[in-house]
Design a protein around this motif. Sequence first.
Motif, PDB file in Angstrom:
ATOM      1  N   ALA A 150       0.902  -1.374   0.089  1.00 46.58           N
ATOM      2  CA  ALA A 150       0.011   0.105  -0.328  1.00 46.58           C
ATOM      3  C   ALA A 150       0.011   1.197   0.425  1.00 46.58           C
ATOM      4  CB  ALA A 150      -0.893   0.228   1.085  1.00 46.58           C
ATOM      5  N   ALA A 151       2.082   0.918   0.599  1.00 48.57           N
ATOM      6  CA  ALA A 151       3.004   2.067   0.437  1.00 48.57           C
ATOM      7  C   ALA A 151       3.858   2.104  -0.487  1.00 48.57           C
ATOM      8  CB  ALA A 151       3.443   2.126   1.650  1.00 48.57           C
ATOM      9  N   ARG A 152       4.095   1.472  -1.162  1.00 51.99           N
ATOM     10  CA  ARG A 152       5.012   1.602  -2.760  1.00 51.99           C
ATOM     11  C   ARG A 152       4.352   1.361  -3.832  1.00 51.99           C
ATOM     12  NH1 ARG A 152       9.722  -2.111  -1.038  1.00 51.99           N
ATOM     13  NH2 ARG A 152      11.211  -0.571  -2.928  1.00 51.99           N
ATOM     14  N   GLY A 153       3.419   0.920  -3.724  1.00 53.41           N
ATOM     15  CA  GLY A 153       2.400   0.186  -5.286  1.00 53.41           C
ATOM     16  C   GLY A 153       3.511  -1.047  -5.618  1.00 53.41           C
ATOM     17  N   THR A 154       4.120  -1.322  -6.929  1.00 57.84           N
ATOM     18  CA  THR A 154       4.307  -2.267  -7.901  1.00 57.84           C
ATOM     19  C   THR A 154       5.634  -1.971  -8.418  1.00 57.84           C
ATOM     20  OG1 THR A 154       2.628  -1.472  -9.038  1.00 57.84           O
ATOM     21  CG2 THR A 154       1.656  -3.118  -7.476  1.00 57.84           C
ATOM     22  N   ASP A 155       6.534  -0.454  -8.490  1.00 55.56           N
ATOM     23  CA  ASP A 155       6.870  -0.160  -9.315  1.00 55.56           C
ATOM     24  C   ASP A 155       8.573  -0.348  -8.537  1.00 55.56           C
ATOM     25  OD1 ASP A 155       6.196   2.369  -7.263  1.00 55.56           O
ATOM     26  OD2 ASP A 155       5.772   3.630  -9.584  1.00 55.56           O
ATOM     27  N   GLY A 156       8.162  -0.480  -7.343  1.00 55.72           N
ATOM     28  CA  GLY A 156      10.154  -0.807  -6.452  1.00 55.72           C
ATOM     29  C   GLY A 156      10.211   0.353  -5.907  1.00 55.72           C
ATOM     30  N   ARG A 157       9.740   1.634  -5.582  1.00 51.86           N
ATOM     31  CA  ARG A 157       9.583   2.630  -5.446  1.00 51.86           C
ATOM     32  C   ARG A 157      10.380   2.470  -3.889  1.00 51.86           C
ATOM     33  NH1 ARG A 157       4.221   6.031  -5.330  1.00 51.86           N
ATOM     34  NH2 ARG A 157       4.992   5.469  -8.034  1.00 51.86           N
ATOM     35  N   LEU A 158      11.118   4.047  -4.106  1.00 49.66           N
ATOM     36  CA  LEU A 158      11.888   4.067  -2.789  1.00 49.66           C
ATOM     37  C   LEU A 158      10.840   4.607  -1.546  1.00 49.66           C
ATOM     38  CD1 LEU A 158      15.293   5.432  -3.122  1.00 49.66           C
ATOM     39  CD2 LEU A 158      14.713   3.296  -2.624  1.00 49.66           C
ATOM     40  N   TYR A 159       9.842   5.541  -1.562  1.00 45.11           N
ATOM     41  CA  TYR A 159       8.848   6.229  -0.778  1.00 45.11           C
ATOM     42  C   TYR A 159       7.111   5.981  -1.370  1.00 45.11           C
ATOM     43  CZ  TYR A 159      13.878   8.248   0.498  1.00 45.11           C
ATOM     44  OH  TYR A 159      14.969   8.333   0.859  1.00 45.11           O
ATOM     45  N   PRO A 160       6.320   6.920  -0.806  1.00 44.87           N
ATOM     46  CA  PRO A 160       5.357   6.477  -0.889  1.00 44.87           C
ATOM     47  C   PRO A 160       5.494   7.521  -2.167  1.00 44.87           C
ATOM     48  CG  PRO A 160       5.057   6.714   1.292  1.00 44.87           C
ATOM     49  CD  PRO A 160       6.321   7.019   0.923  1.00 44.87           C
ATOM     50  N   TRP A 161       5.759   8.693  -2.662  1.00 46.86           N
ATOM     51  CA  TRP A 161       5.667   9.585  -3.325  1.00 46.86           C
ATOM     52  C   TRP A 161       6.757   9.198  -5.088  1.00 46.86           C
ATOM     53  CZ3 TRP A 161       7.106  10.507   1.456  1.00 46.86           C
ATOM     54  CH2 TRP A 161       8.483  10.702   1.570  1.00 46.86           C
ATOM     55  N   GLY A 162       7.977   8.231  -4.422  1.00 44.83           N
ATOM     56  CA  GLY A 162       7.852   7.322  -5.469  1.00 44.83           C
ATOM     57  C   GLY A 162       9.097   8.087  -4.873  1.00 44.83           C
ATOM     58  N   ASN A 163      10.601   8.700  -5.866  1.00 43.47           N
ATOM     59  CA  ASN A 163      11.960   8.741  -5.479  1.00 43.47           C
ATOM     60  C   ASN A 163      12.829   9.383  -5.189  1.00 43.47           C
ATOM     61  OD1 ASN A 163      12.483   5.289  -5.956  1.00 43.47           O
ATOM     62  ND2 ASN A 163      12.401   5.667  -8.352  1.00 43.47           N
ATOM     63  N   ASP A 164      12.222  10.433  -5.321  1.00 45.45           N
ATOM     64  CA  ASP A 164      13.065  12.061  -5.401  1.00 45.45           C
ATOM     65  C   ASP A 164      12.632  11.763  -3.404  1.00 45.45           C
ATOM     66  OD1 ASP A 164      12.553  11.899  -7.376  1.00 45.45           O
ATOM     67  OD2 ASP A 164      11.100  13.451  -7.072  1.00 45.45           O
ATOM     68  N   PRO A 165      14.363  12.806  -3.086  1.00 47.18           N
ATOM     69  CA  PRO A 165      14.547  12.735  -1.505  1.00 47.18           C
ATOM     70  C   PRO A 165      13.186  13.443  -0.896  1.00 47.18           C
ATOM     71  CG  PRO A 165      16.875  13.056  -2.987  1.00 47.18           C
ATOM     72  CD  PRO A 165      14.870  13.274  -3.741  1.00 47.18           C
ATOM     73  N   PRO A 166      13.147  13.115   0.600  1.00 55.55           N
ATOM     74  CA  PRO A 166      12.098  13.581   0.990  1.00 55.55           C
ATOM     75  C   PRO A 166      12.146  15.385   1.528  1.00 55.55           C
ATOM     76  CG  PRO A 166      12.474  11.565   2.617  1.00 55.55           C
ATOM     77  CD  PRO A 166      14.002  11.773   1.197  1.00 55.55           C
ATOM     78  N   THR A 167      10.991  15.542   1.301  1.00 58.67           N
ATOM     79  CA  THR A 167      11.392  17.282   1.241  1.00 58.67           C
ATOM     80  C   THR A 167      10.034  17.195   2.563  1.00 58.67           C
ATOM     81  OG1 THR A 167       9.476  18.253   0.055  1.00 58.67           O
ATOM     82  CG2 THR A 167      11.582  17.758  -0.525  1.00 58.67           C
ATOM     83  N   PRO A 168       9.766  18.867   3.635  1.00 59.64           N
ATOM     84  CA  PRO A 168       9.073  18.917   4.358  1.00 59.64           C
ATOM     85  C   PRO A 168       6.974  19.007   3.449  1.00 59.64           C
ATOM     86  CG  PRO A 168      10.381  19.973   4.833  1.00 59.64           C
ATOM     87  CD  PRO A 168      10.717  19.889   3.289  1.00 59.64           C
ATOM     88  N   LEU A 169       7.511  18.766   1.727  1.00 58.97           N
ATOM     89  CA  LEU A 169       6.195  18.885   1.287  1.00 58.97           C
ATOM     90  C   LEU A 169       5.212  17.587   1.732  1.00 58.97           C
ATOM     91  CD1 LEU A 169       6.518  21.446  -1.821  1.00 58.97           C
ATOM     92  CD2 LEU A 169       5.543  21.329   0.266  1.00 58.97           C
TER      93      LEU A 169
END
Length: 276
Positions: A150-169
């Motif tokens: 549920a958090a990362r889906g099926t495309d192997g992403r690092l974070y829930p939103w994708g592979n971009d580093p986390p920001t306060p957004l």
Amino acid sequence: MMRMLVLVALIVFAAYPAMAAAPEGKGTKEVVTAQKQSQEKPASSRPPEGSMVSIPAGEFTMGSQDGDVDERPAHKVQVKAFSMDVYEVTVGQYAEFLRSGEARAPLDWNTMNQSAYQKRPVSNVDWADAAAYCKWAGKRLPTEAEWEKAARGTDGRLYPWGNDPPTPLHANYGKTGSHNYEALAPVGSFEAGKSPYGIYDMAGNAWEWVSDWYDSGYYKNSPPQNPEGLPTGGFKVIRGGAWNTSVRTLRSADRFWDPPSFRSLYFPGFRCAKNP
């Protein structure tokens, strides 16, 4: 005749600036309006509190070859269809559970249960508290595999939103201190941090209990279909990181643990899942 033509020409020439001014002024106004409209973002229509999202059956990659030892090996897992809460369970929702008489209040409940905190995730609940709430709501705690899909889906992403580093957004993380309910963000605050299924706060804000017993070497022998963890153990898995943890804990493959009776260390909260 020539004099008449000259006179007409002079009249037209005199009127031209005034005639030309109107389209220019209208055009400028239209451009400004168009620019203003393009900069205005439509109001987000977030799902209401208590909503769930259906996660289809299928395969995904669980774990990480580049992660901690307990995240290895990365492996394919087939998970049956299920539904997951869009948001972490809030203080307001947990207050309804307490009024049912079927639960005990978390530590510091009088501090937590203030009007300003009703939309923030409930925390300081132990594993049994979380499981009891989900049962009361006609649901259950998610398995570790369900949570990660549920958090990362099926495309192997690092974070829930994708592979971009986390920001306060993206998430609520990296703050200092402990026992600070003011540091928790209202659920659904981070539109940019949603999972591929539209689920909020699966990185940061509050750690989340899942149903599995923790075992650091479980991935080496876990079943390829619908893994549910070991039958017994000393620790329960928590997932997702929290408002006072590092960037590394926000990775969807990151695993951590708490004794199931703990109600304060790492401020665990939770969300529920349900069979279709």
